[in-house]
Design a protein around this motif. Structure first.
Motif, mmCIF file in Angstrom:
data_model
loop_
_atom_site.group_PDB
_atom_site.id
_atom_site.type_symbol
_atom_site.label_atom_id
_atom_site.label_comp_id
_atom_site.label_asym_id
_atom_site.label_seq_id
_atom_site.Cartn_x
_atom_site.Cartn_y
_atom_site.Cartn_z
ATOM 1 N N SER A 133 6.218 12.542 94.586
ATOM 2 C CA SER A 133 4.799 12.625 94.934
ATOM 3 C C SER A 133 4.030 11.412 94.417
ATOM 4 O O SER A 133 3.126 10.897 95.092
ATOM 5 C CB SER A 133 4.186 13.910 94.368
ATOM 6 N N TRP A 136 5.000 8.372 96.583
ATOM 7 C CA TRP A 136 4.373 8.449 97.906
ATOM 8 C C TRP A 136 2.929 7.959 97.848
ATOM 9 O O TRP A 136 2.469 7.227 98.730
ATOM 10 C CB TRP A 136 4.439 9.879 98.432
ATOM 11 N N LYS A 137 2.210 8.340 96.798
ATOM 12 C CA LYS A 137 0.814 7.913 96.660
ATOM 13 C C LYS A 137 0.721 6.427 96.347
ATOM 14 O O LYS A 137 -0.231 5.752 96.755
ATOM 15 C CB LYS A 137 0.122 8.740 95.579
#
Length: 263
Positions: A133, A136-137
């Motif tokens: 996560s 991805w950011k």
């Protein structure tokens, strides 16, 4: 400053602080998407030192390159910039993505690198990774384009003080002069598949590894790994996250000075 060729003309924006003429100049490599202004406060806290920093091609006010590049190309570009200023030998500091570029410079231009400072960085793709996560950011430059989004994700990406005070993102990113998605993705591409893990034990330069205890993007274990691999290395850990150079600026500068001024 024009540092291109007839086949690939490009303008590279360079920052230069003259210093007082004493000591070895310091070459800075910025993090992904970061322009000169992001590291300017750090340079201003070391007015005595000659400092060179530049916007990576496609970032800030540097032209987009005609072709994709690799980290070795950035190291060679840095060497050409130093030649323009008549600088032979430097100390080198790299932050995050710029830490990989700094490692490439220390390897490919080893005779020009006296000491090496690696901040919140890792040995490339062979590293202890962040969570999916967080990656991805980080893989999108949206945080540089949308202040509300930056406040939302800054704690998860950068950890440390940003968890407690998301408004720090607005303060930090006001220095970022966003250029284009292509420039950002070219930086990601430059580091894809790259690793220093197999040659870190051969580095000759005394090296200071600086890391945040709460760094979601580059977990602290990477600094310990590099400390074990680099023979002449020491490790400084901050009670902070990925952006300790900004949020712990005075403490960071004190550690940098102490390391660079050693006999």
């Amino acid at each position: 400053m024009n540092l291109g060729t007839e086949d690939d003309p490009r303008i590279v924006r360079i920052g230069h602080q003259a210093g007082n003429g004493k000591g070895v100049p310091l070459l800075l490599f910025n993090g992904i998407g970061g322009n000169i202004e992001l590291l300017a406060p750090l340079a201003e806290k070391m007015p005595e030192r000659e400092i060179v920093v530049f916007d990576i091609p496609g970032v800030g006010q540097s032209d987009l390159p005609r072709w994709p590049y690799r980290l070795g190309g950035i190291a060679r570009l840095a060497a050409r910039i130093l030649d323009r200023f008549g600088i032979d030998k430097v100390d080198v500091l790299g932050v995050s993505w710029g830490g990989a570029a700094a490692q490439a410079f220390a390897c490919t231009c080893s005779q020009r690198c006296r000491r090496l400072i690696l901040c919140a960085t890792a040995p490339g793709v062979v590293m202890i990774p962040a969570s999916p996560s967080v990656l991805w950011k980080m893989a999108t430059p949206k945080r540089y384009m949308n202040a509300d989004y930056a406040r939302t994700v800054s704690g998860e990406i950068y950890g440390g003080d940003f968890r407690r005070n998301p408004a720090l993102a607005a303060e930090m990113f006001r220095h970022v002069k966003y250029k284009s998605r292509l420039g950002y993705y070219l930086q990601l591409l430059a580091a894809s598949g790259w690793t220093s893990i197999h040659w870190l034990p051969t580095l000759l330069q005394p090296t200071l590894l600086m890391a945040g205890a709460d760094d979601p993007l580059v977990p602290l274990a990477n600094a310990w790994l590099m400390h074990k691999l680099i023979r002449k290395s020491e490790l400084k850990i901050f009670d902070c996250g990925h952006m300790f150079l900004m949020t712990r600026a005075d403490e960071s500068v004190a550690a940098i000075r102490q390391f660079l001024d050693k006999p």
